[in-house]
Structures are given as C-alpha cells and as structure tokens.
Design a protein around this motif. Structure first.
Motif, mmCIF file in Angstrom:
data_model
loop_
_atom_site.group_PDB
_atom_site.id
_atom_site.type_symbol
_atom_site.label_atom_id
_atom_site.label_comp_id
_atom_site.label_asym_id
_atom_site.label_seq_id
_atom_site.Cartn_x
_atom_site.Cartn_y
_atom_site.Cartn_z
ATOM 1 N N ALA A 13 18.651 -18.060 15.240
ATOM 2 C CA ALA A 13 19.153 -16.958 15.045
ATOM 3 C C ALA A 13 18.718 -16.400 13.514
ATOM 4 N N THR A 14 18.729 -17.540 12.809
ATOM 5 C CA THR A 14 18.439 -16.954 11.353
ATOM 6 C C THR A 14 17.235 -16.987 10.913
ATOM 7 N N VAL A 15 16.284 -17.206 11.784
ATOM 8 C CA VAL A 15 14.797 -16.919 11.835
ATOM 9 C C VAL A 15 14.532 -15.654 12.230
ATOM 10 N N VAL A 16 15.219 -15.433 13.601
ATOM 11 C CA VAL A 16 14.847 -14.282 14.583
ATOM 12 C C VAL A 16 15.746 -13.122 13.697
ATOM 13 N N GLY A 17 16.842 -13.116 13.201
ATOM 14 C CA GLY A 17 17.796 -12.122 12.537
ATOM 15 C C GLY A 17 17.848 -11.947 11.316
ATOM 16 N N VAL A 18 17.298 -12.587 10.367
ATOM 17 C CA VAL A 18 17.131 -12.756 9.011
ATOM 18 C C VAL A 18 15.823 -12.879 8.449
ATOM 19 N N ALA A 19 15.179 -14.027 8.740
ATOM 20 C CA ALA A 19 13.971 -14.174 7.922
ATOM 21 C C ALA A 19 12.706 -13.478 8.650
ATOM 22 N N ALA A 20 12.553 -13.391 9.811
ATOM 23 C CA ALA A 20 11.570 -12.347 10.428
ATOM 24 C C ALA A 20 11.934 -10.937 9.881
ATOM 25 N N MET A 22 13.349 -9.864 7.456
ATOM 26 C CA MET A 22 13.125 -9.680 5.922
ATOM 27 C C MET A 22 11.583 -9.697 5.634
ATOM 28 N N LEU A 23 10.725 -10.432 6.302
ATOM 29 C CA LEU A 23 9.356 -10.570 6.310
ATOM 30 C C LEU A 23 8.664 -9.257 6.647
ATOM 31 N N ILE A 24 9.093 -8.802 7.676
ATOM 32 C CA ILE A 24 8.539 -7.088 8.171
ATOM 33 C C ILE A 24 8.927 -6.289 7.007
ATOM 34 N N ILE A 25 10.298 -6.087 6.544
ATOM 35 C CA ILE A 25 10.437 -5.328 5.695
ATOM 36 C C ILE A 25 9.608 -5.486 4.365
ATOM 37 N N GLY A 26 9.265 -6.834 3.878
ATOM 38 C CA GLY A 26 8.503 -6.942 2.962
ATOM 39 C C GLY A 26 7.026 -6.267 3.039
ATOM 40 N N ILE A 27 6.632 -6.741 4.238
ATOM 41 C CA ILE A 27 5.144 -6.078 4.665
ATOM 42 C C ILE A 27 5.137 -4.577 4.589
ATOM 43 N N ALA A 28 6.165 -3.791 5.133
ATOM 44 C CA ALA A 28 6.184 -2.628 5.047
ATOM 45 C C ALA A 28 6.093 -1.922 3.681
ATOM 46 N N VAL A 29 7.182 -2.495 2.811
ATOM 47 C CA VAL A 29 7.200 -1.956 1.333
ATOM 48 C C VAL A 29 6.016 -2.360 0.733
ATOM 49 N N THR A 30 5.392 -3.556 0.871
ATOM 50 C CA THR A 30 4.244 -3.747 0.142
ATOM 51 C C THR A 30 3.015 -2.636 0.541
ATOM 52 N N LEU A 31 3.162 -2.475 1.880
ATOM 53 C CA LEU A 31 1.693 -1.597 2.113
ATOM 54 C C LEU A 31 2.161 -0.074 1.920
ATOM 55 N N THR A 32 3.428 0.393 2.001
ATOM 56 C CA THR A 32 3.707 1.743 1.502
ATOM 57 C C THR A 32 3.508 1.957 -0.077
ATOM 58 N N LEU A 33 4.060 1.115 -0.798
ATOM 59 C CA LEU A 33 3.593 0.944 -2.285
ATOM 60 C C LEU A 33 2.053 0.906 -2.649
ATOM 61 N N VAL A 34 1.465 0.204 -2.082
ATOM 62 C CA VAL A 34 -0.202 0.107 -2.324
ATOM 63 C C VAL A 34 -0.691 1.251 -1.923
ATOM 64 N N TRP A 35 -0.227 2.087 -0.797
ATOM 65 C CA TRP A 35 -0.895 3.445 -0.517
ATOM 66 C C TRP A 35 -0.362 4.589 -1.162
ATOM 67 N N ILE A 36 0.488 4.443 -2.461
ATOM 68 C CA ILE A 36 0.996 5.444 -3.002
ATOM 69 C C ILE A 36 0.135 6.395 -3.558
ATOM 70 N N PRO A 37 -0.978 5.759 -4.002
ATOM 71 C CA PRO A 37 -2.006 6.896 -4.874
ATOM 72 C C PRO A 37 -2.743 7.408 -3.744
#
Length: 343
Positions: A13-20, A22-37
C-alpha cells in the motif's frame, strides 16, 4: 502470521498509495517546468463547458498547482488510511486500506494527467486562447486514472488482518446492596475537529464567494457547509453512562441517544478498535449487526444484546465502564436466580 501479512500489505500500500503517486507528481512537475519557455504567457488555466479556454494565469501556475494539489492529496489521504499503532508495526488491515491506496493513485494520475495534458495543448502556442478543447485531455486522464486505480488494487495482496477476538470484561467486585455509576465522555481527537472545522469554513467561504456571482452552486455549497457543521456539532460529544439500569450514550444536545437496558444485555467486551479499518471511518457508523460510536481509535467497549446485535463505543476508561457493566450483569443474574428459586 497476522504480523507478517500486515507488514506485507502495508509495504504494498505504501508503494501504491505514496511512492507511485509521488513519482507521478514528480514527473508531471518536471515536464511542466521544462516546458515553461514553450508555453504562452499568460497561459490557459481554466476551460468552460464548451471546452474552450476561459481563464488565464502565469505559466508557473501549472507546475505549482500540480505539485501542491498532488502532494496535499497524498498527505491527507495517507493520514486517514495509514495505521496508527503505538510501539508496534502490527495492526488492523482491511479492504478499506487497500482501496484507499489505489484510490489515491487513481486520483493523482487524473490530476497530473490534466496538468500535463493542458500544457501539451498549449506548447508553442503564441496565444493561449488558440489552445484546443479540453475534453480529449479529460477523457484520456480519466481513462489513465481508472487503469491506475485498478492496477493499484491488483498489485496489493488480498490481506485482511483483524484486531483479534474481543475479551469479556472482567467484572469488579460489587456488593449486593452497593450502588455504583461510571461516567465517560466520547469525543474526537482535536486534530479531527480542526480538520472538519477547516473543511466547513472553506466550503462556506467558497459558497459565499460563488453565490455573489449568481450561480446556484454557491447556495448548494453554503447549505452543505451548514449541514456539515450542524451534524458535527450534534455528533462530536457524547456522555457515556453505566449503572444498574444498563448502558447509555447521549449527545450533549440530548439527541441522538442510545440506551440499552440491563435486561437486554447478553455480555460486554472490551478491546482496542480501529474505526477506519473496522467501520470505514469515524463518527456514528452502521454495519451488519453493529452500531458504532467511534469518534476516535483506541480502547472501547462492545455491548452485545441478547438479540445478537451490538453497540460499540470508543471512550477513555472503557475498561472500567465495561467492568462495572459486567458486575451489574452478574448481580442481575443472581437476583433472577434467587427470584426463580423462591417461586
């Protein structure tokens, strides 16, 4: 066996409900930051019912919202389903825990999918108003969310760890003519009151703000906030009483009230209860064969009627109240035997 199963379920449950998530959030935030320009400034941050952009904001708002909403969702959800056991990693585990972990994964996938999808719609656009419709992004995000939730459920073991059998309360010594009464207070922990009050205030504020612009949704939110506050006030503080007449739990307002006469009680049990795992949440709960007043986790008493139906209440000092009720049951049975023999 139960301890090993619990730890295995908790890890999954920790992997499914916390780690995964947070990984998805990190990917989404990274992509949208890189795309800002590559994004228009201002960019579209809201779409109307016709699917066209109707609200605009700074380019940094998309990664900021993706991070804040996602992390807040994971944090709040984890606070509800994460088991709280002092001094041990062994606890109660139910399908509710498994569902909540998968539910968090699905919701985070949906939120971050919208953040990334709306950014993709506006890549290299000169004007945000020229961005395409949002319905395709919503549909794709919803499909991914459902798939992630189902996968999250299947990736967790079908484990159920119960709290163990209740033990009958040990009666106190009570003389044949001695009278005694036990009083307790069933109330939630301060953190729960703070969170519920905050939700009521925020809902009320949002309703007032929306009602100023005319839509009926604002009035609905105001009604929901007032109803939530009213119900919380009625059901957040109960006086619990045990004496020779039986068991009583009464709200500070006088209603709702739960009374079980002594002659209807079969036995009384005492143990620790986990409201979320055993009853799906806190407050007044109903389940097959049991009514529960579980405003907090921890020690509680279970009053079992002769019909088989039970009433559970979590309250400090429940062991003492249960001990007195058990003694009153013994004394009532002794009186019945004496009266039967005199006939």
């Amino acid at each position: 066996m139960n301890a090993g199963s619990f730890r295995r379920a908790l890890r999954a449950a920790t992997v499914v409900g916390v780690a995964a998530p947070m990984l998805i959030i990190g990917i989404a935030v990274t992509l949208t930051l890189v795309w800002i320009p590559r994004l228009p400034d201002p960019m579209a941050v809201h779409w109307g019912l016709d699917g066209a952009p109707d609200g605009f904001g700074p380019r940094w708002l998309t990664p900021a919202m993706a991070a804040s909403i996602g992390v807040l969702l994971v944090g709040l959800s984890t606070a509800f389903w994460w088991p709280r056991r002092r001094g041990s990693m062994h606890g109660v585990w139910a399908p509710t825990h498994r569902f909540m972990a998968a539910f968090v994964l699905g919701n985070v996938t949906f939120i971050e999918g919208i953040a990334v999808g709306t950014a993709v719609l506006q890549l290299d656009q000169v004007e945000a108003a020229g961005a395409g419709g949002i319905w395709g992004v919503l549909g794709l995000s919803l499909g991914l969310a459902v798939a992630a939730g189902v996968l999250g459920w299947l990736c967790q073991p079908a484990v159920e760890v119960t709290a163990g059998e209740s033990s009958d309360a040990a009666p106190i010594e009570l003389g044949s003519t001695e009278r005694a009464v036990w009083l307790g207070v069933a109330r939630p922990r301060p953190a729960f009151v703070i969170v519920m009050t905050w939700l009521s205030v925020m809902t009320l504020g949002a309703g007032i703000a929306m009602s100023m612009s005319g839509p009926p949704v604002g009035l609905i939110l105001i009604a929901v906030a007032l109803l939530l506050a009213f119900l919380m006030a009625l059901t957040s503080w109960f006086r619990v009483r045990v004496d020779a007449s039986g068991f009583e739990a009464r709200s500070w307002s006088g209603w709702p009230e739960f009374r079980i006469p002594l002659n209807e009680i079969e036995r009384v049990e005492v143990r620790d209860f986990e409201p979320f795992a055993e009853f799906g949440g806190w407050g007044l709960r109903w389940a097959p064969g049991v009514t529960a007043l579980v405003l907090r986790g921890g020690q509680g008493m279970k009053v079992v009627r002769k019909t088989g139906r039970a009433f559970v209440v979590t309250v400090e000092g429940a062991d003492r109240g249960a001990a007195l009720l058990a003694a009153e049951l013994i004394r009532a049975n002794e009186r019945s035997e004496v009266a039967e023999n005199e006939r």
